[in-house]
Design a protein around this motif. Structure first.
Motif, mmCIF file in Angstrom:
data_model
loop_
_atom_site.group_PDB
_atom_site.id
_atom_site.type_symbol
_atom_site.label_atom_id
_atom_site.label_comp_id
_atom_site.label_asym_id
_atom_site.label_seq_id
_atom_site.Cartn_x
_atom_site.Cartn_y
_atom_site.Cartn_z
ATOM 1 N N TRP A 36 0.973 -1.170 -0.086
ATOM 2 C CA TRP A 36 -0.040 -0.144 -0.115
ATOM 3 C C TRP A 36 0.755 1.126 0.065
ATOM 4 O O TRP A 36 2.044 1.135 0.715
ATOM 5 N N TYR A 37 0.532 2.061 -0.951
ATOM 6 C CA TYR A 37 1.066 3.511 -0.811
ATOM 7 C C TYR A 37 0.260 4.592 -0.726
ATOM 8 O O TYR A 37 -1.280 4.072 -0.803
ATOM 9 N N ARG A 38 0.593 5.830 -0.382
ATOM 10 C CA ARG A 38 -0.317 6.963 -0.316
ATOM 11 C C ARG A 38 0.341 8.060 -0.963
ATOM 12 O O ARG A 38 1.665 8.298 -1.008
ATOM 13 N N GLN A 39 -0.599 9.185 -1.467
ATOM 14 C CA GLN A 39 -0.171 10.190 -2.251
ATOM 15 C C GLN A 39 -0.946 11.385 -1.760
ATOM 16 O O GLN A 39 -2.102 11.227 -2.146
ATOM 17 N N ALA A 40 -0.311 12.529 -1.135
ATOM 18 C CA ALA A 40 -1.195 13.639 -0.669
ATOM 19 C C ALA A 40 -0.740 14.660 -1.678
ATOM 20 O O ALA A 40 0.331 14.573 -2.305
ATOM 21 N N PRO A 41 -1.436 15.641 -2.003
ATOM 22 C CA PRO A 41 -1.321 16.854 -3.057
ATOM 23 C C PRO A 41 0.056 17.562 -2.633
ATOM 24 O O PRO A 41 0.340 17.690 -1.401
ATOM 25 N N GLY A 42 0.825 17.539 -3.528
ATOM 26 C CA GLY A 42 2.148 18.342 -3.557
ATOM 27 C C GLY A 42 3.343 17.558 -2.733
ATOM 28 O O GLY A 42 4.172 18.155 -2.576
ATOM 29 N N ARG A 43 3.123 16.077 -2.485
ATOM 30 C CA ARG A 43 3.973 15.225 -1.892
ATOM 31 C C ARG A 43 4.261 14.095 -2.698
ATOM 32 O O ARG A 43 3.520 13.740 -3.324
ATOM 33 N N LEU A 44 5.496 13.562 -2.372
ATOM 34 C CA LEU A 44 5.782 12.370 -3.119
ATOM 35 C C LEU A 44 4.931 11.235 -2.707
ATOM 36 O O LEU A 44 4.431 11.232 -1.512
ATOM 37 N N ARG A 45 4.752 10.236 -3.488
ATOM 38 C CA ARG A 45 4.286 8.787 -3.202
ATOM 39 C C ARG A 45 4.960 8.308 -2.042
ATOM 40 O O ARG A 45 6.277 8.241 -2.265
ATOM 41 N N GLU A 46 4.400 7.674 -1.176
ATOM 42 C CA GLU A 46 4.932 7.220 -0.019
ATOM 43 C C GLU A 46 4.567 5.828 0.212
ATOM 44 O O GLU A 46 3.260 5.588 0.400
ATOM 45 N N LEU A 47 5.580 4.880 0.676
ATOM 46 C CA LEU A 47 4.986 3.559 1.153
ATOM 47 C C LEU A 47 4.547 3.608 2.381
ATOM 48 O O LEU A 47 5.243 4.135 3.464
ATOM 49 N N VAL A 48 3.450 2.823 2.696
ATOM 50 C CA VAL A 48 2.792 2.832 3.943
ATOM 51 C C VAL A 48 3.072 1.559 4.562
ATOM 52 O O VAL A 48 2.935 1.231 5.867
ATOM 53 N N ALA A 49 2.964 0.295 3.743
ATOM 54 C CA ALA A 49 2.967 -1.136 4.243
ATOM 55 C C ALA A 49 3.341 -1.959 3.287
ATOM 56 O O ALA A 49 2.793 -1.599 1.940
ATOM 57 N N SER A 50 4.070 -3.091 3.330
ATOM 58 C CA SER A 50 4.266 -3.788 2.329
ATOM 59 C C SER A 50 4.205 -5.335 2.803
ATOM 60 O O SER A 50 4.582 -5.721 4.123
ATOM 61 N N SER A 51 3.943 -6.354 1.897
ATOM 62 C CA SER A 51 3.869 -7.804 2.346
ATOM 63 C C SER A 51 4.189 -8.539 1.377
ATOM 64 O O SER A 51 4.371 -8.537 0.258
ATOM 65 N N VAL A 52 5.110 -9.733 1.901
ATOM 66 C CA VAL A 52 5.336 -10.897 0.834
ATOM 67 C C VAL A 52 4.761 -12.102 1.285
ATOM 68 O O VAL A 52 4.171 -12.346 2.396
ATOM 69 N N ASN A 53 4.622 -13.255 -0.003
ATOM 70 C CA ASN A 53 3.553 -13.992 0.566
ATOM 71 C C ASN A 53 4.003 -15.090 1.488
ATOM 72 O O ASN A 53 3.478 -16.001 1.949
ATOM 73 N N SER A 54 5.846 -15.067 1.713
ATOM 74 C CA SER A 54 6.082 -15.663 3.066
ATOM 75 C C SER A 54 5.494 -15.346 4.244
ATOM 76 O O SER A 54 5.385 -16.092 5.244
ATOM 77 N N GLY A 55 4.801 -14.118 4.462
ATOM 78 C CA GLY A 55 4.172 -13.706 5.610
ATOM 79 C C GLY A 55 5.125 -12.452 6.253
ATOM 80 O O GLY A 55 4.372 -11.700 7.043
ATOM 81 N N SER A 56 5.954 -12.077 5.739
ATOM 82 C CA SER A 56 6.876 -10.804 6.181
ATOM 83 C C SER A 56 6.043 -9.814 5.940
ATOM 84 O O SER A 56 5.706 -9.691 4.774
ATOM 85 N N THR A 57 6.281 -8.564 6.831
ATOM 86 C CA THR A 57 5.519 -7.379 6.596
ATOM 87 C C THR A 57 6.563 -6.240 6.975
ATOM 88 O O THR A 57 7.556 -6.610 7.743
ATOM 89 N N TYR A 58 6.352 -5.009 6.301
ATOM 90 C CA TYR A 58 7.034 -3.893 6.661
ATOM 91 C C TYR A 58 6.260 -2.755 6.826
ATOM 92 O O TYR A 58 5.344 -2.300 6.085
ATOM 93 N N TYR A 59 6.741 -1.746 7.758
ATOM 94 C CA TYR A 59 5.941 -0.634 7.903
ATOM 95 C C TYR A 59 7.138 0.557 8.060
ATOM 96 O O TYR A 59 7.870 0.257 9.132
ATOM 97 N N PRO A 60 6.822 1.669 7.731
ATOM 98 C CA PRO A 60 7.711 2.864 7.985
ATOM 99 C C PRO A 60 7.158 3.341 9.392
ATOM 100 O O PRO A 60 6.159 2.965 9.793
#
Length: 115
Positions: A36-60
């Motif tokens: 999942w990414y997000r983009q606000a007006p005037g800002r760069l696209r930002e990663l908010v969460a990622s998932s791999v199918n092994s089960g690992s996740t990442y959050y900023p």
């Protein structure tokens, strides 16, 4: 090819919760990496969460402890549970998938955090 369709956006008060969903046209267990990414007006696209199918996740650090990414391998849906939301979480949220060395994106869903 992978088609992604997001849903679940809307207006939520600060401190509230919202769950976003991303439906996929392929078996989600076959997609190694989704995010999942997000983009606000005037800002760069930002990663908010990622998932791999092994089960690992990442959050900023900006969302760690408040957002949770998960997969439903039966319904082929990627979720983003958003808790304790803040006004700065306001953005268009986009689903992304890596499949066969290509990136795919959904059209996005608007999330507005406001009292």
């Amino acid at each position: 090819q992978v088609q992604l369709v997001e849903s679940g956006g809307g207006v939520v008060q600060p401190g509230g919760s919202l769950r976003l969903a991303c439906g996929t046209s392929r078996s989600i267990s076959d997609i190694y990496h989704m995010a999942w990414y997000r983009q606000a007006p005037g800002r760069l696209r930002e990663l908010v969460a990622s998932s791999v199918n092994s089960g690992s996740t990442y959050y900023p650090s900006s969302v760690q402890g408040r957002f949770t990414i998960s997969r439903d391998n039966v319904k082929n849906i990627l979720y983003l549970q958003m808790d304790s939301v803040k006004p700065e979480d306001t953005a268009v949220y986009l689903c992304q998938a890596d499949y066969n060395q290509r990136q795919y994106w959904g059209q996005g869903t608007q999330v507005t955090v406001s009292s």
